[in-house]
Motif scaffolding. Sequence first.
Motif, short mmCIF file in Angstrom:
data_model
loop_
_atom_site.label_atom_id
_atom_site.label_comp_id
_atom_site.label_asym_id
_atom_site.label_seq_id
_atom_site.Cartn_x
_atom_site.Cartn_y
_atom_site.Cartn_z
N PHE A 124 35.09 -0.83 0.65
CA PHE A 124 33.66 -0.66 1.33
C PHE A 124 33.61 0.47 2.36
N ARG A 125 35.00 0.28 3.20
CA ARG A 125 34.94 1.31 4.51
C ARG A 125 35.09 2.59 4.01
N GLU A 126 36.01 2.91 2.90
CA GLU A 126 36.21 4.08 2.52
C GLU A 126 34.65 4.83 1.89
N LEU A 127 34.08 4.01 1.09
CA LEU A 127 32.77 4.47 0.55
C LEU A 127 31.69 4.80 1.61
N ARG A 128 31.95 3.67 2.57
CA ARG A 128 30.84 4.10 3.79
C ARG A 128 31.36 5.34 4.47
N SER A 129 32.06 5.52 4.77
CA SER A 129 32.93 6.94 5.48
C SER A 129 32.83 7.99 4.90
N GLY A 130 32.88 8.07 3.44
CA GLY A 130 33.08 9.26 2.68
C GLY A 130 34.51 9.73 2.66
N VAL A 131 35.53 9.14 3.04
CA VAL A 131 36.92 9.33 3.14
C VAL A 131 37.70 8.47 2.91
N GLN A 179 22.72 7.34 -9.96
CA GLN A 179 23.46 7.93 -8.87
C GLN A 179 24.91 7.29 -8.45
N ASP A 180 24.29 5.75 -8.19
CA ASP A 180 25.60 5.21 -7.61
C ASP A 180 26.70 4.66 -8.85
N ARG A 181 26.19 4.66 -9.91
CA ARG A 181 27.23 4.57 -10.93
C ARG A 181 28.25 5.76 -11.05
N ILE A 182 27.43 7.15 -10.88
CA ILE A 182 28.40 8.05 -10.87
C ILE A 182 29.15 7.98 -9.78
N VAL A 183 28.67 7.58 -8.62
CA VAL A 183 29.68 7.77 -7.26
C VAL A 183 30.85 6.93 -7.42
N TRP A 184 30.39 5.70 -8.03
CA TRP A 184 31.44 4.50 -8.23
C TRP A 184 32.37 4.89 -9.33
N GLN A 185 32.13 5.39 -10.31
CA GLN A 185 33.01 5.86 -11.47
C GLN A 185 34.04 7.05 -11.04
N GLU A 186 33.50 8.12 -10.07
CA GLU A 186 34.49 9.03 -9.38
C GLU A 186 35.51 8.42 -8.55
N TYR A 187 34.87 7.29 -7.71
CA TYR A 187 35.93 6.64 -7.05
C TYR A 187 36.87 5.89 -7.59
N LEU A 188 36.70 5.16 -8.59
CA LEU A 188 37.44 4.68 -9.70
C LEU A 188 38.51 5.56 -10.12
N GLU A 189 38.29 6.83 -10.51
CA GLU A 189 39.18 7.53 -11.18
C GLU A 189 40.01 8.39 -10.05
N THR A 190 39.27 8.79 -9.00
CA THR A 190 40.11 9.61 -8.12
C THR A 190 40.97 8.72 -6.88
N VAL A 191 40.48 7.59 -6.89
CA VAL A 191 41.22 6.72 -5.81
C VAL A 191 41.76 5.53 -6.39
N VAL A 192 41.05 4.60 -7.03
CA VAL A 192 41.58 3.28 -7.14
C VAL A 192 42.82 3.58 -8.29
N LYS A 193 42.48 4.44 -9.23
CA LYS A 193 43.45 4.78 -10.53
C LYS A 193 44.92 5.11 -9.87
N ASP A 194 44.53 5.82 -8.97
CA ASP A 194 46.05 6.55 -8.34
C ASP A 194 46.82 5.52 -7.49
N ARG A 195 46.14 4.29 -7.22
CA ARG A 195 46.92 3.36 -6.39
C ARG A 195 47.72 2.28 -7.41
N ARG A 196 48.78 2.49 -7.59
CA ARG A 196 49.66 1.77 -8.66
C ARG A 196 49.51 0.07 -8.20
#
Length: 365
Positions: free
Chosen positions: A270-277, A335-352
Motif C-alpha cells: 500500500f505504501r509503495e503504490l501510494r507514494s509511486g516508488v 487502468q488499475d489492473r494495468i498498474v497492479w500487473q506492472e507492480y507484480l512483475e517489476t516489484v513483487v516478482k523480484d522479491r524472492r
Amino acid sequence: MSDTDLPTTVLRAHAEDASAAELAALARADDRPRPPRWRLSPWAVTTYLLGGTLDDGTEITPKYLGSRRLMEVAVATLATDRALLLLGIPGTAKTWVSEHLAAAISGNSTLVVQGTAGTPEESLRYGWNYARLLAEGPTRGALVPSPVMRAMELGAIVRVEELTRIPADVQDALITILSEKHLPIPELDEEVMAQKGFNVVATANNRDKGVNDLSSALKRRFNTVVLPLPDSLDQEVEIVRTRVASLGRTLELPEGLESLAEIQRVVTVFRELRSGVTADQRTTIKSPSATLSTAEAISVMTNGVALAAHFGDGVVRADDVAAGLVGAIVKDPVQDRIVWQEYLETVVKDRREWADLYRACRELT
C-alpha cells in the motif's frame, strides 16, 4: 455501562460503552480543571486518545497512533468556542477520532449528522412532526430537534460527518449556530441558546475538494486539523495489527491469527503504490486510483484472518490476503489492473521472499 453489560449481539458498541472502564478510570484519576460540562479534562481526553498508564496501574489503550500535538490542538480547540474540522484523505481515522472525542468529552458519541448530497437543512436545524403540526399548529411538541439542536440544549459535542458532501446552501445553516451560538425558531418566535460545553466536530475528505466547498464564512468558524497518513512503515503496521486484533475479538475469531509478516507485506504494498516508488527508492511505479488508506489495509487483513479461521489451517498466509489485496487496489478494471500487473512483475516478482504472494496474486489476476 461496563464492557460486561453490553449485549453480546451488538456488533460494534459505541465508544463510550466499549471504553467505559477506561473512561471511568480516567475520571477517577483526573484532578485537572475541566471545561464546563466536560466529563474529563483536556489532559485526560488526550490521554484517552493516545493511551498511557495511570498512577493506579490502569492501562489506557491508544485510540489514535500519531502526532500527540495534533490531538492536543484538536482537544484544545473544542475547549474554546471554535468548532473543529478534521480533514484528510479517506481512511485516516477522522470519524474514529471524532467519535472518541465526543465519547470522552460528553459521554455521548451518538449525536451525529451524516452528510450526503441529499442531507436536508432540517438535519442541522430542526424539522416537524407533520401529523402533530396539522393537528396542533406550530408547537414545541410538534418540533423535531436535529442532533445539532439537541447538542446545543445539552451542552454536548455533535458530530457532522462528511461536511463537504452536504450541499453548500445547507452547510450555511451552521454559520449562525457556530458564530452566534443560538438557533432561531421563527415559527415559535423563540430560539435555542447553546449551553456551555456545546461544540461541533466535523470531518471532511480533502479528496472531495470541489464537491461542495465550504464558504469562506463557514471556514472561518472552524479550526482545521489535518490527519495525515502514518509517518513510517512500523507505525502503520502497528495501527493495522491493533485494529485487526480488536476486530477479531468483536467477530469472535480465534486470537493470534493476525500474522505480523503478512501485515508488513500488505502495508508495504500500500505504501509503495501510494507514494509511486519502492521502499528502497530505486524503482518508480505507477499509482492506482484507489486511496489505499490504512483503513483499507485493516479490511484486507481482517478478511484474511476470516479466511484463515474458517477455510484454512488457522495461519494467515499469502493466499488469504491476496484476494483482499487485489480487490482493494483494482478499483478501475482497466487502468488499475494495468498498474497492479506492472507492480507484480517489476516489484513483487523480484522479491524472492514474496514468491508465495506473487503466485497467489497472479492466480487471481
